[in-house]
Design a protein around this motif. Structure first.
Motif, PDB file in Angstrom:
ATOM      1  N   VAL A 126       0.831  -1.203   0.000  1.00 57.84           N
ATOM      2  CA  VAL A 126       0.000   0.000   0.000  1.00 57.84           C
ATOM      3  C   VAL A 126       0.866   1.253   0.000  1.00 57.84           C
ATOM      4  O   VAL A 126       0.608   2.218  -0.739  1.00 57.84           O
ATOM      5  CB  VAL A 126      -0.968  -0.010   1.198  1.00 57.84           C
ATOM      6  CG1 VAL A 126      -1.682   1.329   1.325  1.00 57.84           C
ATOM      7  CG2 VAL A 126      -1.994  -1.133   1.038  1.00 57.84           C
ATOM      8  N   GLU A 127       1.905   1.267   0.820  1.00 56.86           N
ATOM      9  CA  GLU A 127       2.821   2.409   0.829  1.00 56.86           C
ATOM     10  C   GLU A 127       3.447   2.619  -0.546  1.00 56.86           C
ATOM     11  O   GLU A 127       3.575   3.759  -1.027  1.00 56.86           O
ATOM     12  CB  GLU A 127       3.922   2.183   1.875  1.00 56.86           C
ATOM     13  CG  GLU A 127       3.439   2.243   3.313  1.00 56.86           C
ATOM     14  CD  GLU A 127       4.543   1.902   4.302  1.00 56.86           C
ATOM     15  OE1 GLU A 127       4.437   2.324   5.458  1.00 56.86           O
ATOM     16  OE2 GLU A 127       5.513   1.211   3.905  1.00 56.86           O
ATOM     17  N   TYR A 128       3.834   1.522  -1.166  1.00 55.79           N
ATOM     18  CA  TYR A 128       4.473   1.584  -2.479  1.00 55.79           C
ATOM     19  C   TYR A 128       3.539   2.191  -3.518  1.00 55.79           C
ATOM     20  O   TYR A 128       3.934   3.063  -4.298  1.00 55.79           O
ATOM     21  CB  TYR A 128       4.884   0.169  -2.892  1.00 55.79           C
ATOM     22  CG  TYR A 128       5.706   0.068  -4.156  1.00 55.79           C
ATOM     23  CD1 TYR A 128       7.089   0.176  -4.116  1.00 55.79           C
ATOM     24  CD2 TYR A 128       5.088  -0.155  -5.383  1.00 55.79           C
ATOM     25  CE1 TYR A 128       7.854   0.056  -5.268  1.00 55.79           C
ATOM     26  CE2 TYR A 128       5.839  -0.267  -6.544  1.00 55.79           C
ATOM     27  CZ  TYR A 128       7.228  -0.162  -6.484  1.00 55.79           C
ATOM     28  OH  TYR A 128       7.978  -0.270  -7.636  1.00 55.79           O
ATOM     29  N   VAL A 129       2.290   1.740  -3.534  1.00 55.44           N
ATOM     30  CA  VAL A 129       1.319   2.251  -4.508  1.00 55.44           C
ATOM     31  C   VAL A 129       1.016   3.727  -4.254  1.00 55.44           C
ATOM     32  O   VAL A 129       0.913   4.529  -5.203  1.00 55.44           O
ATOM     33  CB  VAL A 129       0.033   1.404  -4.472  1.00 55.44           C
ATOM     34  CG1 VAL A 129      -1.090   2.053  -5.292  1.00 55.44           C
ATOM     35  CG2 VAL A 129       0.314   0.000  -5.003  1.00 55.44           C
ATOM     36  N   ASN A 170      13.342   1.365  -6.414  1.00 56.41           N
ATOM     37  CA  ASN A 170      11.945   0.994  -6.182  1.00 56.41           C
ATOM     38  C   ASN A 170      11.605  -0.360  -6.798  1.00 56.41           C
ATOM     39  O   ASN A 170      10.439  -0.640  -7.085  1.00 56.41           O
ATOM     40  CB  ASN A 170      11.015   2.082  -6.720  1.00 56.41           C
ATOM     41  CG  ASN A 170      11.142   3.365  -5.929  1.00 56.41           C
ATOM     42  OD1 ASN A 170      11.234   3.337  -4.705  1.00 56.41           O
ATOM     43  ND2 ASN A 170      11.169   4.491  -6.616  1.00 56.41           N
ATOM     44  N   ASP A 171      12.613  -1.188  -6.981  1.00 58.67           N
ATOM     45  CA  ASP A 171      12.413  -2.570  -7.408  1.00 58.67           C
ATOM     46  C   ASP A 171      12.077  -3.392  -6.167  1.00 58.67           C
ATOM     47  O   ASP A 171      12.942  -3.653  -5.327  1.00 58.67           O
ATOM     48  CB  ASP A 171      13.681  -3.092  -8.083  1.00 58.67           C
ATOM     49  CG  ASP A 171      13.627  -4.582  -8.383  1.00 58.67           C
ATOM     50  OD1 ASP A 171      12.541  -5.186  -8.246  1.00 58.67           O
ATOM     51  OD2 ASP A 171      14.681  -5.132  -8.741  1.00 58.67           O
ATOM     52  N   ARG A 230     -11.124   0.494 -11.989  1.00 59.69           N
ATOM     53  CA  ARG A 230     -11.335   1.943 -11.849  1.00 59.69           C
ATOM     54  C   ARG A 230     -10.192   2.595 -11.064  1.00 59.69           C
ATOM     55  O   ARG A 230     -10.407   3.512 -10.285  1.00 59.69           O
ATOM     56  CB  ARG A 230     -12.690   2.237 -11.166  1.00 59.69           C
ATOM     57  CG  ARG A 230     -13.875   1.658 -11.913  1.00 59.69           C
ATOM     58  CD  ARG A 230     -15.141   1.641 -11.085  1.00 59.69           C
ATOM     59  NE  ARG A 230     -15.012   0.829  -9.891  1.00 59.69           N
ATOM     60  CZ  ARG A 230     -15.085  -0.504  -9.877  1.00 59.69           C
ATOM     61  NH1 ARG A 230     -15.318  -1.165 -10.998  1.00 59.69           N
ATOM     62  NH2 ARG A 230     -14.941  -1.171  -8.746  1.00 59.69           N
ATOM     63  N   PHE A 231      -8.984   2.105 -11.278  1.00 60.99           N
ATOM     64  CA  PHE A 231      -7.841   2.525 -10.474  1.00 60.99           C
ATOM     65  C   PHE A 231      -6.563   2.361 -11.269  1.00 60.99           C
ATOM     66  O   PHE A 231      -6.477   1.514 -12.164  1.00 60.99           O
ATOM     67  CB  PHE A 231      -7.771   1.674  -9.198  1.00 60.99           C
ATOM     68  CG  PHE A 231      -6.685   2.068  -8.241  1.00 60.99           C
ATOM     69  CD1 PHE A 231      -6.793   3.229  -7.490  1.00 60.99           C
ATOM     70  CD2 PHE A 231      -5.549   1.287  -8.090  1.00 60.99           C
ATOM     71  CE1 PHE A 231      -5.799   3.598  -6.601  1.00 60.99           C
ATOM     72  CE2 PHE A 231      -4.544   1.642  -7.202  1.00 60.99           C
ATOM     73  CZ  PHE A 231      -4.680   2.813  -6.451  1.00 60.99           C
ATOM     74  N   SER A 232      -5.557   3.181 -10.966  1.00 60.12           N
ATOM     75  CA  SER A 232      -4.217   3.018 -11.525  1.00 60.12           C
ATOM     76  C   SER A 232      -3.203   3.018 -10.399  1.00 60.12           C
ATOM     77  O   SER A 232      -3.250   3.877  -9.507  1.00 60.12           O
ATOM     78  CB  SER A 232      -3.901   4.156 -12.501  1.00 60.12           C
ATOM     79  OG  SER A 232      -2.528   4.128 -12.857  1.00 60.12           O
ATOM     80  N   CYS A 233      -2.277   2.065 -10.428  1.00 59.97           N
ATOM     81  CA  CYS A 233      -1.251   1.961  -9.387  1.00 59.97           C
ATOM     82  C   CYS A 233      -0.168   3.030  -9.512  1.00 59.97           C
ATOM     83  O   CYS A 233       0.673   3.157  -8.618  1.00 59.97           O
ATOM     84  CB  CYS A 233      -0.589   0.587  -9.440  1.00 59.97           C
ATOM     85  SG  CYS A 233      -1.633  -0.759  -8.864  1.00 59.97           S
ATOM     86  N   GLY A 234      -0.145   3.762 -10.612  1.00 56.88           N
ATOM     87  CA  GLY A 234       0.900   4.755 -10.813  1.00 56.88           C
ATOM     88  C   GLY A 234       2.113   4.200 -11.525  1.00 56.88           C
ATOM     89  O   GLY A 234       3.015   4.943 -11.903  1.00 56.88           O
ATOM     90  N   ILE A 235       2.175   2.883 -11.691  1.00 58.30           N
ATOM     91  CA  ILE A 235       3.216   2.218 -12.472  1.00 58.30           C
ATOM     92  C   ILE A 235       2.541   1.136 -13.298  1.00 58.30           C
ATOM     93  O   ILE A 235       1.368   0.794 -13.082  1.00 58.30           O
ATOM     94  CB  ILE A 235       4.301   1.583 -11.578  1.00 58.30           C
ATOM     95  CG1 ILE A 235       3.694   0.515 -10.663  1.00 58.30           C
ATOM     96  CG2 ILE A 235       5.013   2.627 -10.749  1.00 58.30           C
ATOM     97  CD1 ILE A 235       4.735  -0.257  -9.888  1.00 58.30           C
ATOM     98  N   ASP A 236       3.268   0.591 -14.261  1.00 57.79           N
ATOM     99  CA  ASP A 236       2.709  -0.459 -15.102  1.00 57.79           C
ATOM    100  C   ASP A 236       2.332  -1.671 -14.244  1.00 57.79           C
ATOM    101  O   ASP A 236       3.169  -2.216 -13.511  1.00 57.79           O
ATOM    102  CB  ASP A 236       3.732  -0.867 -16.159  1.00 57.79           C
ATOM    103  CG  ASP A 236       3.220  -1.963 -17.060  1.00 57.79           C
ATOM    104  OD1 ASP A 236       2.339  -1.692 -17.883  1.00 57.79           O
ATOM    105  OD2 ASP A 236       3.694  -3.114 -16.896  1.00 57.79           O
TER     106      ASP A 236
END
Length: 293
Positions: A126-129, A170-171, A230-236
């Motif tokens: 959750v923190e990562y997203v 961030n890997d 209905r959401f985007s994680c901010g990364i692929d």
């Protein structure tokens, strides 16, 4: 950033800035609460949902709910755990939850894994997203040679890794990669390299595979799915799925790595079969080099 659905938020309960309940964590303008039932999030049965559907779905819960700290608006509900078997009671409840969530415009992020669990891995995810979405919203980047900015995705930001090398900080799988080298030095695996692939199904989830060769003829394999409603994680999402699969490999490396291994030839056959379905994948299949044993 993708739309989060309906603009009618009258059915979603807002969590006030001060509601008497302590959040699990606060981060970057968000408050995160664990274990929320759907009835805690939705005010009554929404239109288009039958009484029977609501009765079953309202008792089901999400592992985490992320709220905007200033408005109390739900940003996303998160689930982490095994994928429900087809035709099972768990799958029926999952579909009911999805139907209610869609009816009220509640974004949902679902992580499917036989190894990852909310209690052990949820907070970090959750923190990562949250961080990835904040980075994407800020349009951050670095400057390459010349005057034009060269955007760098959150996953690809370079920095100092725990082992002293320079690499993507961030890997999520970085610790697993280091653990695989240690396991190789200790003679517990046959190859120190953690390999993987990622795909995204048309009208379906993203999926990541990760594996390490424990014996010359057998591999420890993990697969993770990432579904964004209905959401985007901010990364692929597909790259996130592969990184999470690598995290799961790391969890397995800490256990008895001699159990539940997949024959190397069988894994190669599975990759070949996946490549044969490239017409069902967004962007096709980019891992043909893995099809040779």
């Amino acid at each position: 950033m993708t739309s989060i659905g309906s603009d009618d938020r009258g059915w979603l309960r807002a969590v006030p800035a001060e509601d008497g309940r302590d959040p699990l964590l606060t981060r970057a303008g968000h408050r995160v609460y664990p274990a929320r039932r759907l009835s805690d999030l939705v005010q009554g049965r929404p239109p288009g949902v039958t009484g029977s559907q609501w009765s079953s779905a309202s008792r089901a819960s999400f592992d985490f709910v992320v709220y905007a700290a200033d408005t109390g608006r739900a940003i996303v509900a998160v689930e982490i755990g095994p994928v429900a078997p087809g035709g099972s009671a768990e799958q029926r409840v999952e579909r009911l939850k999805d139907a209610v969530s869609a009816a009220v415009g509640l974004p949902v992020l679902r992580i499917g894994s036989p190894t990852l669990r909310a209690a052990e891995h949820g907070r970090r995810l959750v923190e990562y997203v949250i961080d990835a979405r904040a980075y994407a919203a800020g349009g951050a980047g670095v400057t390459a040679a010349g005057d034009d900015p060269a955007p760098v995705g959150f996953r690809d930001i370079l920095g100092r890794l725990p082992d002293g090398r320079t690499g993507p900080v961030n890997d999520l799988g970085a610790l697993t990669r280091a653990a695989a080298v240690e396991a190789y030095v200790a003679g517990r695996v046959a190859d120190p390299i953690v390999r993987g692939l990622h795909v995204r199904w048309v009208d379906g989830p993203a999926q990541g595979w990760s594996w390490v060769q424990v014996r010359p003829d057998a591999c420890l394999v993990e697969r993770v799915s990432v579904t964004e409603h209905r959401f985007s994680c901010g990364i692929d999402s597909a790259r996130l799925a592969e990184d999470l699969a690598t995290v799961a490999v790391g969890e397995r490396l800490r256990e008895n790595v001699a159990s539940d291994l997949v024959p190397r030839a069988e894994l190669t056959a599975q990759i070949v079969a996946l490549s044969g379905r490239r017409h069902e994948l967004v962007g096709g299949f980019a891992f043909d080099h893995l099809c040779a044993d």
